[in-house]
Design a protein around this motif. Structure first.
Motif, PDB file in Angstrom:
ATOM      1  N   VAL A   1       7.020  13.543  -3.210  1.00 53.15           N
ATOM      2  CA  VAL A   1       7.236  12.780  -4.439  1.00 53.15           C
ATOM      3  C   VAL A   1       8.715  12.425  -4.574  1.00 53.15           C
ATOM      4  CG1 VAL A   1       7.024  12.803  -6.954  1.00 53.15           C
ATOM      5  CG2 VAL A   1       5.272  13.884  -5.549  1.00 53.15           C
ATOM      6  N   TYR A   2       9.577  13.298  -4.067  1.00 57.11           N
ATOM      7  CA  TYR A   2      11.018  13.058  -4.151  1.00 57.11           C
ATOM      8  C   TYR A   2      11.538  12.291  -2.943  1.00 57.11           C
ATOM      9  CZ  TYR A   2      10.673  16.368  -7.959  1.00 57.11           C
ATOM     10  OH  TYR A   2      10.327  16.985  -9.140  1.00 57.11           O
ATOM     11  N   GLU A   3      10.915  12.473  -1.789  1.00 61.56           N
ATOM     12  CA  GLU A   3      11.361  11.783  -0.581  1.00 61.56           C
ATOM     13  C   GLU A   3      10.934  10.323  -0.568  1.00 61.56           C
ATOM     14  OE1 GLU A   3      11.549  15.345   2.760  1.00 61.56           O
ATOM     15  OE2 GLU A   3       9.675  14.245   2.487  1.00 61.56           O
ATOM     16  N   ASN A   4       9.780  10.031  -1.177  1.00 59.95           N
ATOM     17  CA  ASN A   4       9.269   8.666  -1.207  1.00 59.95           C
ATOM     18  C   ASN A   4       9.837   7.950  -2.434  1.00 59.95           C
ATOM     19  OD1 ASN A   4       7.177   6.569  -2.195  1.00 59.95           O
ATOM     20  ND2 ASN A   4       6.523   6.966  -0.092  1.00 59.95           N
ATOM     21  N   GLU A   5      10.637   6.921  -2.199  1.00 61.48           N
ATOM     22  CA  GLU A   5      11.348   6.261  -3.297  1.00 61.48           C
ATOM     23  C   GLU A   5      10.383   5.708  -4.348  1.00 61.48           C
ATOM     24  OE1 GLU A   5      14.768   2.816  -4.021  1.00 61.48           O
ATOM     25  OE2 GLU A   5      13.493   2.739  -2.235  1.00 61.48           O
ATOM     26  N   GLU A   6       9.279   5.111  -3.900  1.00 61.55           N
ATOM     27  CA  GLU A   6       8.334   4.504  -4.835  1.00 61.55           C
ATOM     28  C   GLU A   6       7.680   5.551  -5.733  1.00 61.55           C
ATOM     29  OE1 GLU A   6       6.081   0.520  -4.196  1.00 61.55           O
ATOM     30  OE2 GLU A   6       5.047   2.094  -3.085  1.00 61.55           O
ATOM     31  N   PHE A   7       7.237   6.654  -5.136  1.00 62.59           N
ATOM     32  CA  PHE A   7       6.643   7.732  -5.922  1.00 62.59           C
ATOM     33  C   PHE A   7       7.655   8.318  -6.896  1.00 62.59           C
ATOM     34  CE2 PHE A   7       3.293   8.911  -2.483  1.00 62.59           C
ATOM     35  CZ  PHE A   7       2.483   7.881  -2.929  1.00 62.59           C
ATOM     36  N   ASN A   8       8.884   8.478  -6.442  1.00 61.36           N
ATOM     37  CA  ASN A   8       9.904   9.082  -7.289  1.00 61.36           C
ATOM     38  C   ASN A   8      10.241   8.190  -8.478  1.00 61.36           C
ATOM     39  OD1 ASN A   8      11.753  11.201  -7.897  1.00 61.36           O
ATOM     40  ND2 ASN A   8      13.426   9.971  -7.099  1.00 61.36           N
ATOM     41  N   LEU A   9      10.327   6.882  -8.228  1.00 59.46           N
ATOM     42  CA  LEU A   9      10.612   5.948  -9.322  1.00 59.46           C
ATOM     43  C   LEU A   9       9.456   5.909 -10.326  1.00 59.46           C
ATOM     44  CD1 LEU A   9      12.294   2.977  -7.427  1.00 59.46           C
ATOM     45  CD2 LEU A   9      13.387   4.562  -9.017  1.00 59.46           C
ATOM     46  N   LEU A  10       8.228   6.005  -9.821  1.00 59.54           N
ATOM     47  CA  LEU A  10       7.069   6.017 -10.719  1.00 59.54           C
ATOM     48  C   LEU A  10       7.068   7.290 -11.560  1.00 59.54           C
ATOM     49  CD1 LEU A  10       4.408   4.889 -11.752  1.00 59.54           C
ATOM     50  CD2 LEU A  10       3.268   5.857  -9.740  1.00 59.54           C
ATOM     51  N   GLN A  11       7.373   8.414 -10.928  1.00 63.16           N
ATOM     52  CA  GLN A  11       7.457   9.688 -11.645  1.00 63.16           C
ATOM     53  C   GLN A  11       8.495   9.609 -12.764  1.00 63.16           C
ATOM     54  OE1 GLN A  11       7.797  14.067  -9.944  1.00 63.16           O
ATOM     55  NE2 GLN A  11       9.784  13.103  -9.835  1.00 63.16           N
ATOM     56  N   HIS A  12       9.629   8.976 -12.475  1.00 65.89           N
ATOM     57  CA  HIS A  12      10.684   8.846 -13.491  1.00 65.89           C
ATOM     58  C   HIS A  12      10.300   7.849 -14.576  1.00 65.89           C
ATOM     59  CE1 HIS A  12      14.234  11.253 -12.297  1.00 65.89           C
ATOM     60  NE2 HIS A  12      13.604  11.269 -11.140  1.00 65.89           N
TER      61      HIS A  12
ATOM     62  N   LYS B   1       0.841  -1.194   0.000  1.00 63.64           N
ATOM     63  CA  LYS B   1       0.000   0.000   0.000  1.00 63.64           C
ATOM     64  C   LYS B   1       0.879   1.249   0.000  1.00 63.64           C
ATOM     65  CE  LYS B   1      -4.215  -1.775   2.085  1.00 63.64           C
ATOM     66  NZ  LYS B   1      -5.225  -1.622   3.157  1.00 63.64           N
ATOM     67  N   PRO B   2       0.729   2.102  -1.003  1.00 61.65           N
ATOM     68  CA  PRO B   2       1.534   3.336  -1.032  1.00 61.65           C
ATOM     69  C   PRO B   2       1.047   4.329   0.021  1.00 61.65           C
ATOM     70  CG  PRO B   2      -0.009   3.305  -2.861  1.00 61.65           C
ATOM     71  CD  PRO B   2      -0.135   1.981  -2.181  1.00 61.65           C
ATOM     72  N   LEU B   3       1.810   5.377   0.194  1.00 57.11           N
ATOM     73  CA  LEU B   3       1.512   6.410   1.185  1.00 57.11           C
ATOM     74  C   LEU B   3       0.287   7.227   0.769  1.00 57.11           C
ATOM     75  CD1 LEU B   3       2.650   8.044   3.702  1.00 57.11           C
ATOM     76  CD2 LEU B   3       3.784   9.494   2.007  1.00 57.11           C
ATOM     77  N   ASN B   4      -0.568   7.569   1.737  1.00 53.25           N
ATOM     78  CA  ASN B   4      -1.657   8.510   1.487  1.00 53.25           C
ATOM     79  C   ASN B   4      -1.036   9.913   1.447  1.00 53.25           C
ATOM     80  OD1 ASN B   4      -3.892  10.132   1.362  1.00 53.25           O
ATOM     81  ND2 ASN B   4      -4.806   9.451   3.277  1.00 53.25           N
ATOM     82  N   CYS B   5      -0.936  10.482   0.255  1.00 53.98           N
ATOM     83  CA  CYS B   5      -0.206  11.738   0.084  1.00 53.98           C
ATOM     84  C   CYS B   5      -1.121  12.955   0.102  1.00 53.98           C
ATOM     85  CB  CYS B   5       0.605  11.709  -1.210  1.00 53.98           C
ATOM     86  SG  CYS B   5      -0.391  11.462  -2.683  1.00 53.98           S
ATOM     87  N   TYR B   6      -2.407  12.768   0.444  1.00 53.95           N
ATOM     88  CA  TYR B   6      -3.298  13.919   0.437  1.00 53.95           C
ATOM     89  C   TYR B   6      -2.846  14.962   1.464  1.00 53.95           C
ATOM     90  CZ  TYR B   6      -7.112  17.064   1.246  1.00 53.95           C
ATOM     91  OH  TYR B   6      -7.838  18.214   1.392  1.00 53.95           O
ATOM     92  N   GLY B   7      -2.808  16.211   1.026  1.00 55.79           N
ATOM     93  CA  GLY B   7      -2.434  17.305   1.915  1.00 55.79           C
ATOM     94  C   GLY B   7      -0.937  17.522   2.033  1.00 55.79           C
ATOM     95  N   LEU B   8      -0.141  16.621   1.431  1.00 57.24           N
ATOM     96  CA  LEU B   8       1.313  16.770   1.491  1.00 57.24           C
ATOM     97  C   LEU B   8       1.793  17.595   0.291  1.00 57.24           C
ATOM     98  CD1 LEU B   8       2.257  13.089   2.451  1.00 57.24           C
ATOM     99  CD2 LEU B   8       1.884  15.039   3.976  1.00 57.24           C
ATOM    100  N   THR B   9       2.973  18.177   0.417  1.00 54.30           N
ATOM    101  CA  THR B   9       3.528  18.967  -0.684  1.00 54.30           C
ATOM    102  C   THR B   9       4.273  18.049  -1.649  1.00 54.30           C
ATOM    103  OG1 THR B   9       5.649  19.366   0.412  1.00 54.30           O
ATOM    104  CG2 THR B   9       3.845  20.909   0.890  1.00 54.30           C
ATOM    105  N   LYS B  10       4.666  18.603  -2.788  1.00 56.39           N
ATOM    106  CA  LYS B  10       5.329  17.791  -3.806  1.00 56.39           C
ATOM    107  C   LYS B  10       6.684  17.269  -3.338  1.00 56.39           C
ATOM    108  CE  LYS B  10       5.414  17.556  -8.808  1.00 56.39           C
ATOM    109  NZ  LYS B  10       5.179  18.277 -10.073  1.00 56.39           N
ATOM    110  N   LYS B  11       7.152  17.790  -2.226  1.00 55.96           N
ATOM    111  CA  LYS B  11       8.403  17.309  -1.649  1.00 55.96           C
ATOM    112  C   LYS B  11       8.353  15.800  -1.412  1.00 55.96           C
ATOM    113  CE  LYS B  11      11.337  18.208   2.415  1.00 55.96           C
ATOM    114  NZ  LYS B  11      11.383  18.913   3.726  1.00 55.96           N
TER     115      LYS B  11
END
Length: 634
Positions: free
Chosen positions: A460-471, A448-458
């Motif tokens: 996306v870079y701190e969370n390895e899974e989100f960052n790899l998906l973005q790339h 289960k990925p992180l619930n990112c609601y209300g968080l800043t785009k920071k």
């Protein structure tokens, strides 16, 4: 030792084959309408067919004939009635069945229109099981009926009481468009765009009337809520060009670009010129060398231009390639730059409150970018290393952002590129083994990925899974470099799978809403049941389909309930992600406010959500009784 014999086919007169117009269109439909699809994507072929017919009706309006167009849509058929001049009766059959026959080669009749080469209606004819057309002119009518492009009935002339115009009915061929259906939301968007671009035109869709008084101003008001606008929409309208601009609070850049009334979903020279000219004008106005990314961050803009004899990169006209506005005239780049440098500059001088709000939005973006710069650099370095041995991504060979080879079939394949986002190794393993390695890639989530609601785009870079998906998607700097045309969330049809689906939807809506708005995000539908006997196997996506399958097979067939994607063998999975793939597009409705939507579903345990759950809570006893009752009826 006997020499190895090589079979060589004779290359003589018999090897040369000449196809008639309908054979060629049906053999190579991608050359005429882009990708085929099943209607789950807004640029699938069935919508291109509809667009080709409506384009002709709109062209009549542009020439000053017929202010009303009536469109009727069912799941599998479309009817379009315009009140223009009507096709000349003696040329009705030729106009819809002979390539290079039409009025649009003559600039004296049609100037700066959508249709250019007389192919569109012929493609609709050839790719429809039934194509029925009538033309009404001055009390006389002509009628023709075709089946897969073959004329089966023709009435050259008969009296009529109908007002002038053209009536067309067609049903796309299911042999070409597998399992297709028209999705009303996509057609409604298509119709609205026609109205926004042609103020005063009235289009009636299944009885609902659409019209626009203020053009692109109305379009932006429909796309971005007033409370999310950082300043009132700037609306510029001159001969051959119309522009509307505002900034919001969303991430990314959002553009709607049009040429001669055609929605250019892939942009082109006009959109590139606008993005460049907007940055230059803003820098000149504030006399400050702002970063281009800060100026355009959170922008929402629409641009429409009229070009004489425009050049598009394909028959589907989704990307403009023209350099000049008209022969011997200014370049499109210089024309747009001059309009913005004069009109936008004047507007900002006359409206200091708007100028101040725009400046604050730019400087806010600048601060956010600088705050991210440190962690962004480290995250990107990690991602580059991970990409060398990225176990999460099983990539494909063709990508959406590959350099175009002037090849319609290659362009069609690019539109088939798909990234499946799966949960766990078992599900990703099944898809990986059964996928098409040319156009289908797989990204596997750890859990289960992180619930990112209300968080800043920071995050996306701190969370390895989100960052790899973005790339993997290549969307860090916007959609220009997007590597896959379809991003498909593929999770189990259970509580955990639904939760993961919500978390991934939150990620995209929070940080990359333009990906969703552009129609790239989907949900994969997978079967819940397999019902089979020794002769036949039926896959069912609901309880209702299961009941129908049991009734069809009779006796006591074997019933399997799939609890997760990992239970479906790779051999079976190939069936669900190939021609028979069922995708549910994620559509942001016209009145959807993303912030409120995410707050309701993904925010803290709100009282509104609690009340909804309590009011809709169903007890197990009720569910069982309903199931028993349904089985009894079946």
């Amino acid at each position: 030792m006997a020499e190895k014999q090589t079979l060589v086919h004779a290359y003589d007169e018999n090897a040369i084959r000449s196809l008639d117009w309908r054979e060629h269109i049906r053999l190579r439909p991608g050359m005429y309408i882009g990708k085929l699809g099943d209607g789950s994507s807004m640029d699938d072929g069935i919508y291109i067919l509809l667009k080709e017919i409506i384009d002709n009706a709109v062209d009549e309006y542009l020439m000053g004939f017929g202010k009303r167009i009536e469109v009727k849509i069912t799941d599998h058929a479309a009817t379009v009635r315009d009140y223009g001049r009507g096709i000349p009766l003696g040329k009705l059959v030729d106009a819809v069945s002979k390539i290079n026959t039409g009025a649009k080669y003559d600039n004296r009749v049609f100037q700066k229109t959508v249709g250019l080469n007389g192919i569109g209606t012929k493609a609709v004819n050839a790719l429809s099981t039934r194509f029925h057309i009538k033309s009404f002119r001055d009390g006389q009518a002509a009628e023709a009926i075709f089946e897969k492009g073959v004329l089966v009935s023709h009435t050259p002339s008969m009296p009529t009481q109908e007002p002038n115009g053209t009536w067309v009915y067609f049903t796309p061929d299911p042999d070409i468009f597998r399992h297709f259906r028209f999705i009303p939301e996509f057609i409604e968007t298509q119709i609205k765009n026609y109205c926004f671009l042609n103020a005063g035109l009235q289009i009636v869709l299944n009885g609902q009337i659409f019209t626009s008084k203020n053009g692109l101003l109305d379009l932006l008001e429909a796309k971005i809520n007033e409370e999310e606008q950082r300043y009132p929409i700037i609306h510029i309208k001159k001969e051959d060009i119309e522009i509307a601009i505002t900034h919001g609070n969303h991430y990314g850049e959002e553009y709607y670009s049009f040429v001669n009334g055609q929605y250019t979903t892939q942009g082109g020279t006009h959109l590139s010129a606008f993005r460049e000219a907007f940055v230059k004008t803003i820098r000149d106005f504030y006399k400050k060398d702002y970063d281009a990314a800060d100026i355009r961050a959170s922008i929402c803009a629409a641009i429409s231009i009229r070009v004489q004899e425009p050049v598009f990169e394909s028959q589907t006209k989704t990307k403009l390639g023209s350099t000049y506005l008209y022969e011997g005239g200014p370049t499109i780049k210089n024309f747009i730059s001059e309009v913005l440098s004069q009109e936008l500059d004047n507007y900002l001088h006359k409206n200091p409150a708007t100028a101040d709000a725009l400046k604050k939005r730019i400087e806010q973006s600048e601060r956010e970018r600088k705050e991210l710069s440190g962690i962004k650099k480290l995250a990107n370095e990690r991602a580059k290393k991970a990409n060398l041995h990225n176990r999460k991504l099983r990539d494909c060979r063709i990508h959406l952002n590959d350099e175009d080879k002037n090849d319609p079939e290659f362009q069609a394949k690019k539109l088939e590129t798909t990234l499946f986002i799966t949960e766990g190794d078992s599900a990703s393993g099944s898809i990986t083994k059964s996928r098409n390695v040319e156009t289908q890639a797989v990204f596997s989530l750890r859990g289960k990925p992180l619930n990112c609601y209300g968080l800043t785009k920071k995050i996306v870079y701190e969370n390895e899974e989100f960052n790899l998906l973005q790339h993997a998607l290549n969307i860090e700097e916007g959609l220009d470099g997007l590597r896959y045309h379809r991003v498909v969330i593929a999770t189990d049809a259970d509580v955990d799978g639904m939760h993961i689906r919500l978390l991934m939807l939150t990620f995209f809506l929070q940080f990359f809403p333009d990906l969703v708005r552009a129609g790239h995000l989907y949900i994969l539908e997978t079967p819940l049941f397999r019902v089979r006997n020794k002769q036949q196997t039926i896959y069912c996506y609901s309880e209702e389909e299961k009941r129908q399958a049991i009734q069809k097979l009779g006796g006591k067939p074997e019933i399997t309930r799939f609890k997760g994607l990992g239970e479906i063998s790779p051999e079976e999975f190939g069936y669900f992600i190939g021609e028979n793939m069922r995708l549910q597009p994620v559509i942001i409705g016209k009145d959807t406010q993303i912030h409120k939507l995410l707050d309701y579903y993904m925010g803290k345990n709100t009282s509104a959500r609690q009340d909804f759950i309590i009011e809709n809570l169903r007890y197990e006893k009720d569910v069982v009784e309903e199931a028993i009752s349904a089985e009894a009826v079946a």
